[in-house]
Every structure is written in C-alpha cells, then in structure tokens.
Motif scaffolding. Sequence first.
Motif, PDB file in Angstrom:
ATOM      1  N   LYS A  63      16.444 -12.828 147.950  1.00 32.57           N
ATOM      2  CA  LYS A  63      16.616 -14.831 147.626  1.00 32.57           C
ATOM      3  C   LYS A  63      16.574 -14.814 149.272  1.00 32.57           C
ATOM      4  N   ALA A  64      15.154 -15.473 149.070  1.00 29.77           N
ATOM      5  CA  ALA A  64      15.092 -16.275 150.302  1.00 29.77           C
ATOM      6  C   ALA A  64      15.554 -17.780 150.749  1.00 29.77           C
ATOM      7  N   PHE A  65      15.454 -18.223 151.994  1.00 31.91           N
ATOM      8  CA  PHE A  65      15.942 -19.437 152.412  1.00 31.91           C
ATOM      9  C   PHE A  65      15.045 -20.114 153.361  1.00 31.91           C
ATOM     10  N   LEU A  66      14.509 -21.200 153.970  1.00 29.37           N
ATOM     11  CA  LEU A  66      14.281 -22.342 154.420  1.00 29.37           C
ATOM     12  C   LEU A  66      14.914 -22.798 155.185  1.00 29.37           C
ATOM     13  N   LYS A  78      12.001 -28.088 148.639  1.00 31.75           N
ATOM     14  CA  LYS A  78      12.755 -27.530 149.186  1.00 31.75           C
ATOM     15  C   LYS A  78      13.207 -26.060 148.572  1.00 31.75           C
ATOM     16  N   VAL A  79      13.371 -26.078 146.875  1.00 26.55           N
ATOM     17  CA  VAL A  79      13.356 -25.247 146.365  1.00 26.55           C
ATOM     18  C   VAL A  79      12.139 -24.849 145.759  1.00 26.55           C
ATOM     19  N   THR A  80      11.344 -25.120 145.133  1.00 25.05           N
ATOM     20  CA  THR A  80       9.720 -24.855 144.889  1.00 25.05           C
ATOM     21  C   THR A  80       9.335 -23.854 146.062  1.00 25.05           C
ATOM     22  N   ALA A  81       9.868 -24.240 147.468  1.00 24.24           N
ATOM     23  CA  ALA A  81       9.215 -23.759 148.331  1.00 24.24           C
ATOM     24  C   ALA A  81      10.130 -22.730 148.469  1.00 24.24           C
ATOM     25  N   ALA A  82      11.086 -22.564 148.214  1.00 22.36           N
ATOM     26  CA  ALA A  82      12.070 -20.944 148.564  1.00 22.36           C
ATOM     27  C   ALA A  82      11.393 -20.403 147.464  1.00 22.36           C
ATOM     28  N   LYS A  83      11.076 -20.269 146.141  1.00 24.49           N
ATOM     29  CA  LYS A  83      11.289 -19.594 145.715  1.00 24.49           C
ATOM     30  C   LYS A  83       9.563 -18.964 144.925  1.00 24.49           C
TER      31      LYS A  83
END
Length: 135
Positions: free
Chosen positions: A69-72, A106-111
């Motif tokens: 699971k990623a975060f920005l 942000k959600v799409t970039a995190a995915k």
Amino acid sequence: MVKFLKPNKAVVLLQGRFAGRKAVIVRSFDDGTRDRPYGHCLVAGIAKYPKKVIRKDSAKKTAKKSRVKAFLKLVNYNHIMPTRYTLDVDLKDVVSTDVLQTRDKKVTAAKETKKRLEERFKTGKNRWFFSKLRF
C-alpha cells in the motif's frame, strides 16, 4: 552546501502518521515554495509492507502477500532521514505536486505508485526498501 536529497533517494520518515516508514524522493524543493517557505520534498512511500513469502504458499497466497500500500506526501526536510540506498523506480510521470490538490487525482496516483512498487518488489531487487524497520 551539497544537495544530497535528490530524486530516487530512499528516506525514512521521522514524524507524523507514516513515521518509521520508508519512502523514496520523487521531487525536492530545496528553496521552498510560496505556500511552503522551507526545504521540502515530495515522497512516495510504503504504508503497508509486503508479508514474508515462503515456498509452499500457493500462487494466490503469494500474490496476496506481495501486495503493497503506497502513500504520497509533501514532507519537510527536518522530518526525513536519508539513507545510503537509492531506488530505480520512475515515478516522476505519475506523481507531481498538482496531483495532491484533489482527492481523486491523489488516489489514482497512489494506485499507479502501488503498481510500480509491487513490480519492483517482484523483481527481488531493493530488498531492504521493502522490509519493515525493526525498532
């Protein structure tokens, strides 16, 4: 002063919700910006580390254990600890400061970041980056 906080440098976050998590610098702002007048950087990191995979696991279980699971996040330089490691993951085209403005971007970039980090994990390189910090 030498600028050593360059893109692709692995760092450990020291403060906040993701304290103790590893991240990689995507872009650095040494002189700051108008709304953040201090040195900071845009990082992409691991919020949930992959589990240990053993040989007897089925393919389905291996796939589940290999998830990341990623975060920005934009982080002040005072709140990160640089490491000697670098990570060769190209995130510049996916993650930028304007992505952080709205929730859905942000959600799409995190995915997309998650997908690229998982690919990197499956190659078996950068094992230190994908292991939990024990402290």
